[in-house]
Design an enzyme around this catalytic site. Sequence first.
Site, PDB file in Angstrom:
ATOM      1  N   ALA A  66       0.875  -1.173   0.000  1.00 16.51           N
ATOM      2  CA  ALA A  66       0.000   0.000   0.000  1.00 16.51           C
ATOM      3  C   ALA A  66       0.912   1.223   0.000  1.00 16.51           C
ATOM      4  O   ALA A  66       2.081   1.133   0.387  1.00 16.51           O
ATOM      5  CB  ALA A  66      -0.877  -0.023   1.241  1.00 16.51           C
ATOM      6  N   GLY A 109       0.669  -4.921   1.032  1.00 12.93           N
ATOM      7  CA  GLY A 109      -0.570  -4.969   0.255  1.00 12.93           C
ATOM      8  C   GLY A 109      -0.373  -5.621  -1.107  1.00 12.93           C
ATOM      9  O   GLY A 109      -1.317  -6.192  -1.665  1.00 12.93           O
ATOM     10  N   GLU A 112      -0.614  -9.219  -0.448  1.00 16.31           N
ATOM     11  CA  GLU A 112      -2.025  -9.495  -0.119  1.00 16.31           C
ATOM     12  C   GLU A 112      -2.893  -9.473  -1.371  1.00 16.31           C
ATOM     13  O   GLU A 112      -3.819 -10.272  -1.512  1.00 16.31           O
ATOM     14  CB  GLU A 112      -2.523  -8.477   0.917  1.00 16.31           C
ATOM     15  N   GLU A 132       5.260  -5.035   6.918  1.00 24.39           N
ATOM     16  CA  GLU A 132       4.604  -3.945   7.651  1.00 24.39           C
ATOM     17  C   GLU A 132       5.214  -3.727   9.035  1.00 24.39           C
ATOM     18  O   GLU A 132       5.242  -2.617   9.552  1.00 24.39           O
ATOM     19  CB  GLU A 132       3.100  -4.236   7.799  1.00 24.39           C
TER      20      GLU A 132
END
Length: 258
Positions: A66, A109, A112, A132
């Site tokens: 992200a 992300g 993911e 993260e």
Amino acid sequence: MEFTCIRNYTAAPGVGAVQINRPAALNALNLQTMTEIVEAFAACDADSDIRCILLHGNEKAFAAGADVKEMSGAGAVEMLERDQFARWERIRQTKKPVIAAVSGFALGGGCELAMLCDMIVASETAQFGQPEINIGVMPGAGGTQRLTRAVGKALAMELVLTGRMLSAREALRAGLVNRVVPVETYLYEAAALAREVASKAPVAARLAKESVLKSFGTSLESGLEFERKNFYMLFATDDQKEGMSAFVEKRKPKWTGK
Ligand code: HXC
């Protein structure tokens, strides 16, 4: 406004290719990019000529996570109000099979998002991870759940708690990806797999995908029941009649998706 996601409906017959395109940021997934991916997937889902979706980035990055710059100043309430996971939920609800072609970084992300797809074709240079923890947070789009289901507790804990990256080979051994192929041909190989899936009976593919995914969120008993109902439902399709007749008549089936 520049698009950060490109649709290419002619990647291979029946395949809708969607490319994440923010190379300067290693394809970091900001809200705009996620919105465009959702729109591209919805368009593919609605297009009866498309029977399989191929999601890819570039050789250097599938997606490095992200967008940290977009998130760094946000508070919890602002994050809640952004409701970014609604976009992820929409992607999860894609009806058609989705194949991720991953080269380079698939982190946070990005990892993911790859795991949200139904299959992963990785180039030899692919690196997967949930880093993260290195920036003071934890996975938020399924990393602790899908990664654990895919690779088991020991490795998932290690990746989530140390942030270390997994090579393509390790990912293959761990069951995270379907195959590892040379970087020069990874898109071609992924498109070939997508094309093969696209050549199957579409309703059967849709219900089969739904049934496999059901196994992650249900007991064996209700999963089997769900499977059985979908199986029976396929006997209401023209494609079931066509597929079985073609087998008996020793010819290739012609699917209509009806
Ligand atoms: C924003 C990013 C980014 C990211 C890279 N960039 N990753 N920008 N968000 N996640 C940008 C860098 O700022 C830089 O831009 C450019 O891309 C190139 O990156 P470099 O770091 O210079 O490249 P390199 O030295 O090759 O290192 C590659 C890297 C590193 C190891 C992948 O970029 C990295 O650690 N990125 C962050 C990975 C990460 O923490 N991902 C998880 C994010 S949190 P400039 O303009 O500075 O040159 C997350 C939570 C998900 O994903 C929750 C659900 C939505």
